[in-house]
Design a protein around this motif. Structure first.
Motif, PDB file in Angstrom:
ATOM      1  N   TYR A   1       0.772  -9.459   7.382  1.00  0.00           N
ATOM      2  CA  TYR A   1      -0.059  -8.416   8.000  1.00  0.00           C
ATOM      3  C   TYR A   1       0.038  -8.474   9.520  1.00  0.00           C
ATOM      4  CZ  TYR A   1      -2.232  -8.164   3.391  1.00  0.00           C
ATOM      5  OH  TYR A   1      -2.453  -8.021   2.055  1.00  0.00           O
ATOM      6  N   THR A   2      -0.028  -7.292  10.114  1.00  0.00           N
ATOM      7  CA  THR A   2      -0.104  -7.218  11.573  1.00  0.00           C
ATOM      8  C   THR A   2      -1.555  -7.421  12.007  1.00  0.00           C
ATOM      9  OG1 THR A   2      -0.530  -4.842  11.589  1.00  0.00           O
ATOM     10  CG2 THR A   2       1.774  -5.548  11.614  1.00  0.00           C
ATOM     11  N   ALA A   3      -1.759  -7.466  13.325  1.00  0.00           N
ATOM     12  CA  ALA A   3      -3.108  -7.642  13.860  1.00  0.00           C
ATOM     13  C   ALA A   3      -4.008  -6.482  13.445  1.00  0.00           C
ATOM     14  CB  ALA A   3      -3.066  -7.766  15.373  1.00  0.00           C
TER      15      ALA A   3
ATOM     16  N   GLY B   1      -4.020  -5.276  10.566  1.00  0.00           N
ATOM     17  CA  GLY B   1      -4.282  -5.396   9.142  1.00  0.00           C
ATOM     18  C   GLY B   1      -3.346  -4.573   8.282  1.00  0.00           C
TER      19      GLY B   1
ATOM     20  N   ARG C   1       0.832  -1.218   0.000  1.00  0.00           N
ATOM     21  CA  ARG C   1       0.000   0.000   0.000  1.00  0.00           C
ATOM     22  C   ARG C   1       0.859   1.258   0.000  1.00  0.00           C
ATOM     23  NH1 ARG C   1      -3.580  -1.931   4.915  1.00  0.00           N
ATOM     24  NH2 ARG C   1      -4.455  -3.855   4.064  1.00  0.00           N
TER      25      ARG C   1
ATOM     26  N   GLY D   1      -0.923 -12.683  10.056  1.00  0.00           N
ATOM     27  CA  GLY D   1      -1.605 -13.286   8.910  1.00  0.00           C
ATOM     28  C   GLY D   1      -0.775 -13.130   7.650  1.00  0.00           C
ATOM     29  N   LEU D   2      -0.926 -14.072   6.728  1.00  0.00           N
ATOM     30  CA  LEU D   2      -0.189 -14.036   5.471  1.00  0.00           C
ATOM     31  C   LEU D   2      -1.147 -14.235   4.307  1.00  0.00           C
ATOM     32  CD1 LEU D   2       2.907 -16.323   6.206  1.00  0.00           C
ATOM     33  CD2 LEU D   2       2.802 -13.829   6.281  1.00  0.00           C
ATOM     34  N   ARG D   3      -0.849 -13.553   3.213  1.00  0.00           N
ATOM     35  CA  ARG D   3      -1.600 -13.823   1.992  1.00  0.00           C
ATOM     36  C   ARG D   3      -0.606 -14.274   0.926  1.00  0.00           C
ATOM     37  NH1 ARG D   3      -5.124  -9.365   1.266  1.00  0.00           N
ATOM     38  NH2 ARG D   3      -6.870 -10.596   2.020  1.00  0.00           N
ATOM     39  N   HIS D   4      -0.886 -15.413   0.322  1.00  0.00           N
ATOM     40  CA  HIS D   4      -0.025 -15.971  -0.727  1.00  0.00           C
ATOM     41  C   HIS D   4      -0.678 -15.805  -2.088  1.00  0.00           C
ATOM     42  CE1 HIS D   4       2.283 -18.264   2.364  1.00  0.00           C
ATOM     43  NE2 HIS D   4       1.105 -18.379   2.941  1.00  0.00           N
ATOM     44  N   HIS D   5       0.104 -15.271  -3.022  1.00  0.00           N
ATOM     45  CA  HIS D   5      -0.338 -15.225  -4.417  1.00  0.00           C
ATOM     46  C   HIS D   5       0.637 -16.023  -5.255  1.00  0.00           C
ATOM     47  CE1 HIS D   5      -3.311 -11.890  -4.199  1.00  0.00           C
ATOM     48  NE2 HIS D   5      -3.690 -12.413  -5.338  1.00  0.00           N
TER      49      HIS D   5
END
Lengths: 262, 262
Positions: free
Chosen positions: B226-228, B230, B131, B192-196
């Motif tokens: 991501y932190t808690a 977001g 971002r 949290g993690l987001r995988h692409h």
DNA sequence: TAGTGGTCTAGACCACGTA
DNA sequence: ACGTGGTCTAGACCACTAA
């Protein structure tokens, strides 16, 4: 026009480099047309063979397609997001085809699929995952999913014959409530999944069935579903063209996804 | 010898088909050598150009490599299993390089890596995930991991400059306790993690840095932490050659993995 | 040094879709 | 009908490395 050095890099690679730069810069945008072979022959003062060698480089990189007899064009990628976690433990909730239907329809496009069911000796990758002995058979539901009539991915789901024999899984129709639900009713509810993802070039058969352009790799997604007893009851081979799919997986606590699904 | 039909399929495709069949059958095994161009010229009664066209098909399918001047050889795949879930929330436990080291060493091979750190305007894929506004900079730790001296994958980790400025993350050394731990100490623990995951052909730069043969796609793994609250505090771009990696993800309750890690 | 594949030339005929 | 790329021929010279 621009004479190329004969000493260093091969001429066809220099031509490929210049065209690649023109593409990654914005001299030629997505869907833009490249110069014709004849124009390049004249521009660089080389033979058509050399020009074609340069263009072949770009084609095999997946940057360019030849659409005869219109010319060479810059490829555009359009990604649909594939969420393997939604294949998770869905004995409740919407089955796979509904999800595919819905997400495609949301974009105003038309989904469709073909189903064909047969009893086969599965390929090694599947047999291993289902822990079948050599020569042992399984039921397979083969799907090709399409969007606006164009093939989009291949989905082959294998089930041990001993489990699904006589159930509606071996019938060549869409299963409205989902195959996972049927498996659960048969006493084989899945509680865990293992995903294997590999990337490779497509086989000739895949290239044909999915109408893949040269330079398009596929992601092969192998999914194995296990019961609480740790028995594999379902093995899926999902073939996803690289120019049409991205895989999304979330783990832990993540913020909402703002990105478009395409 | 075997005359080819002139009517239907192009001759070079027929030759490619016969060679492909010889490979997928066991007439030519892995690491096996194909006939020389001259032999194929004689066998099929065509020009060298046509023979080379046939061989180029197989090379671009990733089935065959040319090792000049020894000849053409059938490629062998050797897969290392990559588990993105181990990138999960590891503020405790072994950091990434240790895991890579250990799993490679277990096979009796020698791991190594190069690290270089710089402040850059990240590429769009990264800037979006962090971002960042247009032109905003980030710290990037670029790694190339190798096995037995041969490059294995590329791992570029980006961090918002505002967060890591002055910390050891911007120093070009291995961080023994892991970058995630450092982030946590700075007050930005990831929850949290987001995988692409996408599959595509490599860029010329990637092809060079990873010493990829033609016909080898890459899987690009984008990971966002991501932190808690977001907030994204880490975005990783992992470039995994398709002939060396498979990705393994487990979900829910699955039995132990019996397969080898290679 | 011999044999391999890599590069490049100069030409020919063809299939196909758009204008 | 024309221009596009697809296929194929016949030759040439070169760079590299294993024998």
């Amino acid at each position: 026009m621009s004479a190329l050095r004969r000493t260093s890099r091969p001429v066809y690679q220099q031509i490929a480099d210049e065209l690649r730069d023109a593409i990654s810069g914005d001299d030629i945008g997505p869907d833009g047309r490249l110069p014709t072979e004849a124009e390049l022959v004249e521009r660089y003062g080389v033979t058509r063979g050399t020009v074609r060698q340069a263009l072949a480089v770009l084609v095999n990189e997946g940057l360019v397609v030849s659409d005869r007899p219109r010319g060479y064009f810059v490829r555009r990628r359009r990604h649909m997001t594939y969420r393997p976690q939604q294949e998770l433990l869905v004995t409740d909730g919407a089955p796979a085809m509904d999800r595919f239907h819905r997400s495609v329809a949301e974009e105003g496009r038309t989904p469709s699929q073909t189903i064909d069911v047969s009893i086969v000796v599965p390929p090694r990758e599947i047999a291993t995952r289902l822990r079948l002995n050599a020569g042992e058979t399984a039921a397979v539901r083969r799907r090709v999913r399409s969007i606006d009539g164009e093939p989009f991915n291949i989905n082959n789901s294998y089930y041990p014959l001993s489990i699904v024999q006589g159930s509606e899984i071996v019938l060549p129709h869409d299963i409205a409530r989902g195959a996972n639900r049927v498996l659960a009713e048969l006493g084989h509810r899945q509680v865990g999944l293992r995903h294997h993802l590999i990337s490779r070039m497509p086989t000739p058969s895949e290239r044909h069935r999915l109408q893949l352009s040269p330079g398009t790799p596929v992601t092969v997604h192998y999914l194995t579903g296990y019961t609480a007893e740790g028995i594999p009851v379902r093995a899926v081979e999902n073939v996803l063209p690289g120019d049409r799919h991205e895989v999304l997986i979330e783990d832990g606590q993540v913020p909402p996804d703002n990105e478009s699904s395409t």
